[in-house]
Write a protein that holds these residues in place. Structure first.
Motif, PDB file in Angstrom:
ATOM      1  N   PRO A  18      -6.750  -7.022  -8.278  1.00 45.47           N
ATOM      2  CA  PRO A  18      -7.676  -5.632  -9.045  1.00 45.47           C
ATOM      3  C   PRO A  18      -7.134  -4.460  -8.493  1.00 45.47           C
ATOM      4  CG  PRO A  18      -8.938  -7.439  -7.875  1.00 45.47           C
ATOM      5  CD  PRO A  18      -7.242  -7.669  -7.373  1.00 45.47           C
ATOM      6  N   VAL A  19      -6.510  -4.103  -7.313  1.00 48.17           N
ATOM      7  CA  VAL A  19      -5.953  -2.761  -7.002  1.00 48.17           C
ATOM      8  C   VAL A  19      -4.664  -2.572  -7.906  1.00 48.17           C
ATOM      9  CG1 VAL A  19      -5.052  -1.368  -5.240  1.00 48.17           C
ATOM     10  CG2 VAL A  19      -6.858  -3.279  -4.541  1.00 48.17           C
ATOM     11  N   ASN A  77      -0.938   2.715  -3.727  1.00 47.58           N
ATOM     12  CA  ASN A  77      -1.186   3.067  -2.445  1.00 47.58           C
ATOM     13  C   ASN A  77      -2.330   3.900  -1.881  1.00 47.58           C
ATOM     14  OD1 ASN A  77       1.106   1.558  -1.553  1.00 47.58           O
ATOM     15  ND2 ASN A  77       2.387   3.526  -1.490  1.00 47.58           N
ATOM     16  N   ASP A  78      -3.042   4.809  -2.547  1.00 42.05           N
ATOM     17  CA  ASP A  78      -3.925   5.488  -2.696  1.00 42.05           C
ATOM     18  C   ASP A  78      -5.062   4.788  -2.611  1.00 42.05           C
ATOM     19  OD1 ASP A  78      -5.262   8.068  -2.426  1.00 42.05           O
ATOM     20  OD2 ASP A  78      -6.074   7.567  -4.135  1.00 42.05           O
ATOM     21  N   THR A  82      -7.953   3.093   0.711  1.00 40.47           N
ATOM     22  CA  THR A  82      -9.125   3.448   0.650  1.00 40.47           C
ATOM     23  C   THR A  82     -10.319   2.255   0.404  1.00 40.47           C
ATOM     24  OG1 THR A  82      -9.010   4.178  -1.557  1.00 40.47           O
ATOM     25  CG2 THR A  82      -8.738   5.859   0.083  1.00 40.47           C
ATOM     26  N   LYS A  83      -9.568   1.243  -0.045  1.00 38.99           N
ATOM     27  CA  LYS A  83     -10.378   0.128  -0.519  1.00 38.99           C
ATOM     28  C   LYS A  83     -10.964  -0.698   0.805  1.00 38.99           C
ATOM     29  CE  LYS A  83     -10.441  -3.853  -3.803  1.00 38.99           C
ATOM     30  NZ  LYS A  83     -11.726  -3.220  -4.231  1.00 38.99           N
ATOM     31  N   GLU A  84     -12.257  -0.735   1.021  1.00 38.39           N
ATOM     32  CA  GLU A  84     -12.647  -1.122   2.500  1.00 38.39           C
ATOM     33  C   GLU A  84     -12.928  -2.510   2.091  1.00 38.39           C
ATOM     34  OE1 GLU A  84     -16.095   1.030   3.721  1.00 38.39           O
ATOM     35  OE2 GLU A  84     -15.024   2.722   4.079  1.00 38.39           O
TER      36      GLU A  84
END
Length: 218
Positions: A18-19, A77-78, A82-84
């Protein structure tokens, strides 16, 4: 006899798909191109470089492939940092620990970049279990070309005949079989458009795998 397990990473160890999809489509939006779900699905198992070589050719982009790669990696990477709610695939950590405890050698062979592999392994403390990590960015041809799996098998302290591959993509399964390595196909939530029919065995959850039944099936 089973001695070495070669893991794919995206969709097998961690669900970064998904990222990746977010980063790719954010970039596609910036490039003002429309990539269909079918075309995107065909990229699964390819390195970022090979994806953008195909995108550049399909959409006749004037951008340099290196520039496209750098922008996508920045977006990925950003989002990754930031994805918890990024977690290991359910059941895979237990399988990795069990294999390691039973002295089965573990090698990673992923189309992901070295930087992404490092990020995932650092975040989930996986280095302690794997003897080698192999990145697709080191090979001119991506899966379904067998080069990455042939190289991974060559790093094993055991013969190729004692290795298996765990994959979740059409290209990955085809690469494993082209390398003449036994392949377990993992049907993940993101692999509904992937054809795993060529795998020697297909599972829907990692609780279907353990040392004993892997050796038995192998």
């Amino acid at each position: 006899m089973l001695k070495t397990v070669i893991f794919d990473m995206d969709g097998v160890i961690v669900d970064t798909e998904p990222v990746h999809k977010y980063a790719y489509y954010k970039h596609f939006e910036e490039l003002e191109i429309e990539v269909s779900d079918e075309l995107y699905a065909s990229f699964t198992g390819n390195s970022t470089r090979n994806v953008f070589q195909k995108v550049k050719e399909n959409f006749q982009l004037q951008h340099e492939v290196e520039d496209l790669i750098l922008r996508k990696r920045f977006l990925f990477n950003d989002a990754f940092d930031t994805k918890e709610d990024l977690h290991l695939i359910e059941g895979v950590e237990d399988l990795i620990k069990e294999l390691h405890y039973n002295e089965v050698e573990l090698i990673l062979a992923s189309s992901a970049s070295k930087g992404t592999i490092q990020r995932v392994f650092n975040r989930f403390n996986l280095h302690q279990y794997f003897t080698h990590t192999v990145s697709g960015e080191d090979f001119p041809k991506s899966k379904p070309h067998p080069a990455i799996f042939l190289h991974a098998a060559s790093l094993s302290i055991h013969p190729k005949e004692n290795c298996i591959v765990i994959e979740d993509s059409t290209n990955g399964v085809e690469a494993a079989k082209a390398a003449d390595i036994y392949c377990v196909g993992y049907r993940s939530s993101n692999s509904n458009l992937q054809d795993l029919a060529k795998a020697d065995r297909i599972v829907n959850h990692f609780n279907e795998l353990d040392v004993l039944n892997l050796k038995k099936g192998f």
